[in-house]
Design a protein around this motif. Sequence first.
Motif: not given
Length: 490
Positions: A150-157, A234-240, A242-251
């Motif tokens: 899912a990397y890139g979904e926050v920033s659209g990259r 923010h992209e890197n925050e979200c990746a860490q 979601t991959c660590a806890w598999h709960e989503g990060f921010a709606n």
Amino acid sequence: MLIYNSATHRKEEFQPIEAGKVRMYVCGPTVYDNIHIGNARTFISFDVIRRWLIASGYEVTFAQNLTDVDDKIINRANEQGRTAEEVAEEFSKRFIDVMHKANVMDPDVRPRATKEIGPMIGMIKTLIEGGHAYAAENGDVYFAVRSDPAYGEVSGRKIDDLMVGARIAAGEAKRDPLDFALWKAAKPGEPSWPSPWGAGRPGWHTECAAMVHRYLGCPIDIHGGGSDLAFPHHENECAQATCAWHEGFANTWMHTGMLLVDGEKMSKSLGNFFTLEEVLEKHSAAALRLLMLQTHYRSPLDFSWERLAGAENSLARIAGTVKNLVWAARHADAATAPDAALAAKLDAAVDAAKTEFEAQMNDDFNTAGALAAYFQLVTDANTYLDQAGSAVDADVATGAAASIAGAFKILGIELPEPEEELPVGLLGVAAGLCAYTGDDVAEAAERILAARAEARAAKNWDVADAIRDQLRDMGLVIEDTAAGTRIKHA
């Protein structure tokens, strides 16, 4: 309530994870210097967003970090011959102080990176165990970007686009140019902490993910910051997370637009770089907030000293209208029946302003539209006062004043409180007299008008004119209205 989600590029109806409650995180500063007005634009914008959520009935838990260990802090400490801890502590205090001056509310939780090393190490261990991170031989730990589909979904990259120009810098031990540091091995003279991979310190992107999980839980309702943080931070925050806890990060992801100065990007080399502290030394926090909120938080904001001076003038006009409404209500002629038609018209204008203000704020926190609604009410109120004369409806005038002041208070723009039983501008004159006489302010104020009234009654025009001239020299004028005599600014 509609909020623009930066990750989906559209407005979405806001549905909190838990009914009636909002968990919100906004990235704080790296404390190595005084914040500039571009930083301030972000913090003021999210302060207003938080205030509106509270005013709308939500229970908001707001967290904001202080990054107090970073390359910038270490470099500044080395330049000044101080420790990184000393630099971070000084500018942490300065940041908190200037936020108070700007009328920005304290966060409910303000974690500091140096106090959250344990949770960060725990998150990194989880990422390594899950195959999303790896320890290099030199003691660095990196996040494996390609392990996150899912990397890139926050920033659209897109990964392929990011690879263009990507490289591994000298001294880096990562396997892929896109990977980023979670833990940096200790270097001589730098602050460090023990870890399973040796002494070191966290990478910048690591702290926020760990702090959000610890203090707010994942996922949260809103994550915010400046548009410059969308990628990579923010992209890197979200990746860490979601991959660590598999709960989503921010709606919902929210980002503020860039601040320009006279149409140009703010830069020290251009001489148009201003700190928040120096701006507030010259102008009020209320005027700065008014200027900033006249532009939607997602749009570029063009700052100039002329526009800020204009905001001061607008603020004075608004505050003057509130004072005039209160004064007119207190001095309404009891023997004269209020003009019902005029009162009904102002009452309708108040209702229209409230309705439009709420609609605009619920449409992605459109403060520009919300302010426009009350600028119109200020105009309507001044028209009412001019037309009503002594036939003022005290309840309607008081209600209009309260509505204007209340709306601006929601935005964190504090208008001066109307003086008790004193005409517009009179308090300043009375206070000046009391500096010499020691008398009560209200008594001194009454003496000014009483002395002139006595002189006029006795047809002693020289004395009456002398009082008028002295007030004029102080920048004030006496105004005889149908509702009575008052003193106001020229």
